[in-house]
Design an enzyme around this catalytic site. Structure first.
Site, PDB file in Angstrom:
ATOM      1  CB  SER A  23      23.672  74.520  78.274  1.00  0.00           C
ATOM      2  OG  SER A  23      24.025  74.884  79.574  1.00  0.00           O
ATOM      3  CG  ASP A 316      24.285  75.708  86.595  1.00  0.00           C
ATOM      4  OD1 ASP A 316      25.262  76.257  87.146  1.00  0.00           O
ATOM      5  OD2 ASP A 316      24.153  75.641  85.359  1.00  0.00           O
ATOM      6  NE  ARG A 388      21.269  78.010  87.018  1.00  0.00           N
ATOM      7  CZ  ARG A 388      20.516  77.793  85.936  1.00  0.00           C
ATOM      8  NH1 ARG A 388      19.224  77.579  86.074  1.00  0.00           N
ATOM      9  NH2 ARG A 388      21.035  77.793  84.730  1.00  0.00           N
TER      10      ARG A 388
HETATM   11  C1  S3P Z   1      27.370  76.149  81.360  1.00  0.00           C
HETATM   12  C2  S3P Z   1      28.398  75.592  82.075  1.00  0.00           C
HETATM   13  C3  S3P Z   1      28.522  75.700  83.535  1.00  0.00           C
HETATM   14  C4  S3P Z   1      27.210  76.130  84.170  1.00  0.00           C
HETATM   15  C5  S3P Z   1      26.576  77.281  83.431  1.00  0.00           C
HETATM   16  C6  S3P Z   1      26.275  76.870  81.995  1.00  0.00           C
HETATM   17  C7  S3P Z   1      27.382  75.985  79.888  1.00  0.00           C
HETATM   18  O1  S3P Z   1      29.512  76.653  83.851  1.00  0.00           O
HETATM   19  O2  S3P Z   1      27.399  76.487  85.516  1.00  0.00           O
HETATM   20  O3  S3P Z   1      25.372  77.685  84.046  1.00  0.00           O
HETATM   21  O4  S3P Z   1      26.331  76.219  79.237  1.00  0.00           O
HETATM   22  O5  S3P Z   1      28.419  75.622  79.340  1.00  0.00           O
HETATM   23  P1  S3P Z   1      31.088  76.307  83.871  1.00  0.00           P
HETATM   24  O6  S3P Z   1      31.505  75.955  82.501  1.00  0.00           O
HETATM   25  O7  S3P Z   1      31.747  77.565  84.353  1.00  0.00           O
HETATM   26  O8  S3P Z   1      31.240  75.184  84.837  1.00  0.00           O
END
Ligand code: S3P
Length: 428
Positions: A23, A316, A388
């Site tokens: 992220s 996740d 994952r």
């Molecule tokens: C993420 C937000 C999450 C997560 C994804 C990464 C991000 O998704 O599941 O793997 O980097 O902002 P959502 O925003 O759809 O919840």
């Protein structure tokens, strides 16, 4: 597509430096693109998802150099982006599509953004609707699916009540908000990961957080910075669970991101009675980090994993927590996790199907699953091309009675290309 046999092992021992947070790496590249001057990112995640975001930044005019895990990016200075010559292809990355769509909505040129077949099945209305409300013109495939054709510019600010706790939606709108007249506000039903807010502040953009509302004033130019990305707690989770399940394990993981919006997995593993210690807490580019030490102590226990405040903080990690639950003593309920159905795959149905295939007593629920802990027998399982799931099923193989033969193990390169090597380095 190949197969890989993961044989049962005795324990996990040693030390690991895990790859950078996915992220934060996406966000560092995107803010580097928009910034004035040079951004240098250390411990950048050079996995497929983030490399696709880097490619998109290049298509939009950034000059990029990657040396090992160091990313150097000369930004376009917010208003200097240029129209991409080709379609922007984010591969498997929903984060890439949704965050970059926020940037593209701010541009007075037309662009098309998409991803692979999994991304093309993921819901984009959650960003299309609010971006249109800000004034962007967006067309999509029927049902609000990728590819998205975006013509932006001349945005007005928005006060948006998001129906989902999604950092991708929030970040998309904050990025678009940089280009809007006035202050853009996003309110979530509960807090999602806040890396965008932290990194925007670090790049000199004043972001306000008041309860569940985050806001940004349009027109501020981010300044290029040096940042070091922490190791990804989502990648650490596979090793934490494997070590917590295997007698005799003793493992240290360095420099892991400890952002509270991401540490739900540690809380649940501790409730399950895993022994995880945090050492050397510090802050790095606005993000808390620590070293983690995990030791086998006793058989872990089932738990209730639910609640609007908890689920977004471990969304996740639910696949690997389901594996932990399968090997634990007692029952585990995962509930209120409907968002799992719109990830890289429908992670509720695919996980239930694959864990059943390797002998786990598991029941699908509309918003989660019920797992009766016991032994994991092993057998054949399919990753469905979901990184994952592949890593979770690998851990299931390590703790199983007869091993797991995993179809399509190479999809780990989406977030963790060194996963198989790291696993081999610490298993006995
Ligand atoms: C993420 C937000 C999450 C997560 C994804 C990464 C991000 O998704 O599941 O793997 O980097 O902002 P959502 O925003 O759809 O919840």
């Amino acid at each position: 597509m190949s197969e890989k046999f993961i044989s049962p092992v005795r324990s996990l021992k040693g030390e690991l430096h895990l790859p950078g947070d996915k992220s934060i790496s996406h966000r560092a590249a995107i803010l580097g693109l928009l910034a004035e001057g040079q951004t240098r990112v250390y411990h950048f995640l050079t996995a497929d998802d983030c490399l696709n975001t880097v490619k998109a930044c290049q298509q939009l005019g950034a000059k990029v150099e990657i040396k090992g895990e160091e990313l150097n990016i000369s930004g376009c200075g917010w208003v200097g982006l240029r129209p991409p010559k080709d379609v922007i292809d984010c591969g498997n990355s929903g984060t890439g599509v949704r965050l970059l769509a926020g940037v593209l909505a701010g541009q007075a040129f037309e662009s098309v953004i998409t991803g692979d077949e999994q991304v093309q099945r993921r819901p984009m209305r959650r960003i299309i609707d609010p971006l249109k409300a800000m004034g962007a013109e967006i067309t999509s495939e029927p049902g609000g699916l990728c590819p998205l054709r975006i013509r932006g510019g001349n945005l007005s600010s928005l006060n948006y009540l998001s129906p989902v706790a999604s950092a991708q939606v929030k970040s998309c709108l904050l990025l678009a908000g940089l280009y809007a007249r006035g202050r853009t506000l996003v309110t979530e039903p509960s807090s999602s990961r806040d890396h965008t807010e932290r990194l925007m502040r670090y790049f000199g953009i004043p972001i306000r957080t008041e309860g569940l509302t985050v806001s940004v004033e349009g027109g501020v130019l981010p300044q290029g910075r040096e940042i070091t990305v922490p190791a990804d707690i989502s990648s650490a989770a596979f090793f934490l669970v494997a070590a917590a399940l295997l007698p005799g394990s003793d493992l240290r993981l360095f420099n892991v991101g400890m952002n509270r919006t991401r540490t739900g997995v540690l809380e649940v593993l501790r409730v399950m009675e895993a022994d995880i210690a945090e050492d050397n807490p510090r802050t790095q580019a606005g993000e808390p980090v620590a070293d983690l030490a995990v030791k086998y102590r006793k058989r872990i226990q089932g738990a209730q994993i639910k609640g609007a405040k908890l689920i977004p903080r471990l969304i996740d990690e639910l696949p690997i927590l389901a594996v932990a639950a399968a090997a634990a003593e007692g029952e585990t309920l995962i509930a209120e996790a409907d968002e799992l159905r719109v990830k890289e795959t429908d992670r509720i149905s695919v996980l239930v199907q694959e864990l059943k295939n390797i002998g786990v007593a598991i029941e699908e629920r509309p918003d989660g699953m019920l797992i009766r802990g016991g032994k994991i027998l092993g057998g054949k399982a399919d990753s469905h091309g979901d990184h994952r799931l592949a890593m979770s099923l690998a851990v299931a193989g390590l703790v199983s009675e007869k091993g797991v033969t995993l179809n399509n193990p190479e999809c780990v390169r989406t977030s963790y290309p060194e996963f198989w090597d790291h696993l081999a380095a610490v298993t006995l």
